[in-house]
Design a protein around this motif. Structure first.
Motif, PDB file in Angstrom:
ATOM      1  N   PHE A 198       0.819  -1.208   0.000  1.00  0.00           N
ATOM      2  CA  PHE A 198       0.000   0.000   0.000  1.00  0.00           C
ATOM      3  C   PHE A 198       0.858   1.265   0.000  1.00  0.00           C
ATOM      4  CE2 PHE A 198      -3.362  -2.899   0.824  1.00  0.00           C
ATOM      5  CZ  PHE A 198      -4.555  -2.246   0.573  1.00  0.00           C
ATOM      6  N   GLY A 199       2.176   1.106  -0.137  1.00  0.00           N
ATOM      7  CA  GLY A 199       3.058   2.261  -0.265  1.00  0.00           C
ATOM      8  C   GLY A 199       3.596   2.823   1.030  1.00  0.00           C
ATOM      9  N   TRP A 200       3.538   2.044   2.105  1.00  0.00           N
ATOM     10  CA  TRP A 200       3.986   2.517   3.417  1.00  0.00           C
ATOM     11  C   TRP A 200       5.417   2.072   3.710  1.00  0.00           C
ATOM     12  CZ3 TRP A 200       0.832   4.265   7.892  1.00  0.00           C
ATOM     13  CH2 TRP A 200      -0.433   4.728   7.509  1.00  0.00           C
ATOM     14  N   HIS A 201       6.114   2.874   4.524  1.00  0.00           N
ATOM     15  CA  HIS A 201       7.387   2.448   5.095  1.00  0.00           C
ATOM     16  C   HIS A 201       7.071   1.616   6.329  1.00  0.00           C
ATOM     17  CE1 HIS A 201      11.621   2.540   6.195  1.00  0.00           C
ATOM     18  NE2 HIS A 201      11.244   2.810   7.429  1.00  0.00           N
ATOM     19  N   VAL A 202       7.594   0.405   6.380  1.00  0.00           N
ATOM     20  CA  VAL A 202       7.264  -0.536   7.453  1.00  0.00           C
ATOM     21  C   VAL A 202       8.452  -0.720   8.386  1.00  0.00           C
ATOM     22  CG1 VAL A 202       6.587  -2.908   7.993  1.00  0.00           C
ATOM     23  CG2 VAL A 202       5.612  -1.752   5.988  1.00  0.00           C
ATOM     24  N   ILE A 203       8.195  -0.619   9.682  1.00  0.00           N
ATOM     25  CA  ILE A 203       9.211  -0.852  10.707  1.00  0.00           C
ATOM     26  C   ILE A 203       8.705  -1.967  11.607  1.00  0.00           C
ATOM     27  CG2 ILE A 203      10.562   0.167  12.586  1.00  0.00           C
ATOM     28  CD1 ILE A 203       9.847   2.940  11.312  1.00  0.00           C
ATOM     29  N   ASP A 204       9.408  -3.081  11.616  1.00  0.00           N
ATOM     30  CA  ASP A 204       9.026  -4.197  12.457  1.00  0.00           C
ATOM     31  C   ASP A 204       9.698  -4.052  13.825  1.00  0.00           C
ATOM     32  OD1 ASP A 204       7.733  -7.024  12.451  1.00  0.00           O
ATOM     33  OD2 ASP A 204       9.718  -7.315  13.345  1.00  0.00           O
ATOM     34  N   VAL A 205       8.900  -4.032  14.872  1.00  0.00           N
ATOM     35  CA  VAL A 205       9.426  -3.960  16.232  1.00  0.00           C
ATOM     36  C   VAL A 205       9.263  -5.342  16.855  1.00  0.00           C
ATOM     37  CG1 VAL A 205       9.361  -2.733  18.434  1.00  0.00           C
ATOM     38  CG2 VAL A 205       8.663  -1.551  16.339  1.00  0.00           C
ATOM     39  N   ALA A 206      10.363  -6.069  16.933  1.00  0.00           N
ATOM     40  CA  ALA A 206      10.303  -7.467  17.363  1.00  0.00           C
ATOM     41  C   ALA A 206       9.705  -7.613  18.755  1.00  0.00           C
ATOM     42  CB  ALA A 206      11.695  -8.081  17.318  1.00  0.00           C
ATOM     43  N   ASP A 207      10.018  -6.688  19.654  1.00  0.00           N
ATOM     44  CA  ASP A 207       9.456  -6.680  21.001  1.00  0.00           C
ATOM     45  C   ASP A 207       8.749  -5.352  21.205  1.00  0.00           C
ATOM     46  OD1 ASP A 207       8.768  -6.727  23.659  1.00  0.00           O
ATOM     47  OD2 ASP A 207      10.760  -7.259  24.408  1.00  0.00           O
ATOM     48  N   GLY A 208       7.451  -5.351  20.966  1.00  0.00           N
ATOM     49  CA  GLY A 208       6.664  -4.128  21.071  1.00  0.00           C
ATOM     50  C   GLY A 208       6.352  -3.707  22.485  1.00  0.00           C
ATOM     51  N   ASN A 209       6.872  -4.433  23.478  1.00  0.00           N
ATOM     52  CA  ASN A 209       6.756  -4.014  24.871  1.00  0.00           C
ATOM     53  C   ASN A 209       8.092  -3.528  25.415  1.00  0.00           C
ATOM     54  OD1 ASN A 209       4.594  -6.688  24.910  1.00  0.00           O
ATOM     55  ND2 ASN A 209       3.860  -4.676  25.524  1.00  0.00           N
ATOM     56  N   ASP A 210       9.068  -3.335  24.530  1.00  0.00           N
ATOM     57  CA  ASP A 210      10.388  -2.830  24.900  1.00  0.00           C
ATOM     58  C   ASP A 210      10.446  -1.338  24.565  1.00  0.00           C
ATOM     59  OD1 ASP A 210      13.175  -1.981  24.580  1.00  0.00           O
ATOM     60  OD2 ASP A 210      13.711  -4.098  24.764  1.00  0.00           O
ATOM     61  N   VAL A 211      10.518  -0.490  25.585  1.00  0.00           N
ATOM     62  CA  VAL A 211      10.437   0.953  25.355  1.00  0.00           C
ATOM     63  C   VAL A 211      11.611   1.470  24.537  1.00  0.00           C
ATOM     64  CG1 VAL A 211       8.968   1.430  27.350  1.00  0.00           C
ATOM     65  CG2 VAL A 211      11.459   1.457  27.626  1.00  0.00           C
ATOM     66  N   ASP A 212      12.776   0.895  24.680  1.00  0.00           N
ATOM     67  CA  ASP A 212      13.932   1.340  23.906  1.00  0.00           C
ATOM     68  C   ASP A 212      13.755   1.043  22.422  1.00  0.00           C
ATOM     69  OD1 ASP A 212      15.450   2.323  26.114  1.00  0.00           O
ATOM     70  OD2 ASP A 212      15.977   0.264  26.635  1.00  0.00           O
ATOM     71  N   LYS A 213      13.303  -0.177  22.123  1.00  0.00           N
ATOM     72  CA  LYS A 213      13.091  -0.553  20.726  1.00  0.00           C
ATOM     73  C   LYS A 213      11.977   0.282  20.096  1.00  0.00           C
ATOM     74  CE  LYS A 213      14.889  -5.299  20.729  1.00  0.00           C
ATOM     75  NZ  LYS A 213      15.631  -5.213  21.995  1.00  0.00           N
ATOM     76  N   LEU A 214      10.945   0.551  20.861  1.00  0.00           N
ATOM     77  CA  LEU A 214       9.859   1.397  20.360  1.00  0.00           C
ATOM     78  C   LEU A 214      10.352   2.816  20.080  1.00  0.00           C
ATOM     79  CD1 LEU A 214       7.007   0.233  22.754  1.00  0.00           C
ATOM     80  CD2 LEU A 214       6.950   0.035  20.261  1.00  0.00           C
ATOM     81  N   ASN A 215      11.113   3.367  20.992  1.00  0.00           N
ATOM     82  CA  ASN A 215      11.623   4.721  20.801  1.00  0.00           C
ATOM     83  C   ASN A 215      12.499   4.805  19.545  1.00  0.00           C
ATOM     84  OD1 ASN A 215      11.768   7.453  22.105  1.00  0.00           O
ATOM     85  ND2 ASN A 215      13.951   7.032  21.921  1.00  0.00           N
ATOM     86  N   ASP A 216      13.371   3.812  19.357  1.00  0.00           N
ATOM     87  CA  ASP A 216      14.219   3.785  18.159  1.00  0.00           C
ATOM     88  C   ASP A 216      13.366   3.721  16.888  1.00  0.00           C
ATOM     89  OD1 ASP A 216      16.452   3.853  19.768  1.00  0.00           O
ATOM     90  OD2 ASP A 216      16.880   1.695  19.599  1.00  0.00           O
ATOM     91  N   ALA A 217      12.302   2.944  16.936  1.00  0.00           N
ATOM     92  CA  ALA A 217      11.437   2.803  15.764  1.00  0.00           C
ATOM     93  C   ALA A 217      10.730   4.117  15.440  1.00  0.00           C
ATOM     94  CB  ALA A 217      10.413   1.693  16.005  1.00  0.00           C
TER      95      ALA A 217
END
Length: 275
Positions: A198-217
């Motif tokens: 659909f034309g989106w940039h996709v970022i996979d966050v392997a652990d969506g309960n990890d605040v550091d990984k979420l912030n980086d994403a």
């Protein structure tokens, strides 16, 4: 970001108290989404109680509005209203803290909870920002079960068509909904491939309960130009206590007194580990 991780467990405790007082609530989804909300409100978004009249404030819509208890907890911690008032009055007769977000409350941009509406409305907000020359960003969080709604994909097409790089969607990919496993109810195949088509940039966050990984994403999403971004946040429904985790029957449930004590002990143990 250890301080924020510890805060997410304090917020979870407030949600549990809210649901116990109100005798109802979408506890499983609250626990999966609360880390996403905490990162948005305490690390990412340009928003505060003092900024609600600022045309350049960032916008947020909780499309999966049934997880309102988590949003109330985060907004209260951010200073939009009293946590004590929310806990004592949630879902009671005459309370302003009802079971879905409503924009009569400070900090809430849109009434939500009728699934599939958040993304299309956020497309409008983001497009308006572009047209008016505003600097704000627009965020929405959807449940993975919600993606069965056709209006989500109409919104996704429009966002790509208008190159809305000021729009960032998040999918709370906990893989469970009220009637069971999302892939059994209405399979999503590879969500990343679907959004990319659909034309989106996709970022996979392997652990969506990890605040550091979420912030980086979220930081990565800010750098994307010419198209909208989506975070596929792989979360755990009921995250915080083994009593609730990965169990569909905790989609909407009130803990017993014994379960309450055990859940609160689990949350405190994880809070202390985060500190």
């Amino acid at each position: 970001m250890d301080g924020l991780k510890a805060k997410t467990y304090e917020l979870r405790k407030s949600v549990i108290d809210m649901i116990m007082e109100g005798k109802g609530g979408h506890i499983g989804g609250d626990m999966s989404v609360i880390d996403i909300l905490a990162v948005l409100y305490f690390r990412q978004m340009n928003i505060s109680p003092e900024q609600m009249e600022d045309e350049n404030r960032d916008r947020f819509v909780l499309s999966k509005g049934h997880s309102v208890e988590a949003l109330y907890a985060v907004l209260a911690a951010k200073g939009f209203f009293s946590m004590e008032e929310v806990i004592k009055s949630f879902s009671k007769f005459g309370s302003r803290f009802i079971g879905h977000p409503n924009n009569k409350l400070p900090g809430i941009e849109m009434n939500s909870g009728s699934l599939g509406h958040g993304l299309p409305v956020c497309v409008g907000m983001a497009l308006a920002g572009k047209m008016d020359g505003r600097t704000y960003r627009v965020y929405t969080v959807m449940g993975d079960g919600e993606l069965a709604e056709g209006s989500v994909w109409e919104g996704a097409m429009a966002a790509s068509q208008f190159k809305l790089d000021n729009l960032c969607a998040v999918v709370d990919r906990n893989r469970l909904q009220i009637s069971g496993d999302t892939e059994e109810v209405m399979g999503h195949d590879d969500l990343g491939d679907r959004f990319r088509s659909f034309g989106w940039h996709v970022i996979d966050v392997a652990d969506g309960n990890d605040v550091d990984k979420l912030n980086d994403a979220f930081e990565q999403a800010k750098a994307v130009k010419g198209r909208p971004s989506v975070l596929i946040a792989n979360t755990v429904k009921g995250c915080g206590s083994p009593i609730m985790e990965n169990k569909a029957d905790w989609h909407h449930k009130v803990p017993t007194a014994k379960e309450y004590e055990a859940i609160m002990a689990d949350l405190e143990m994880r809070r202390e580990a985060a500190v």
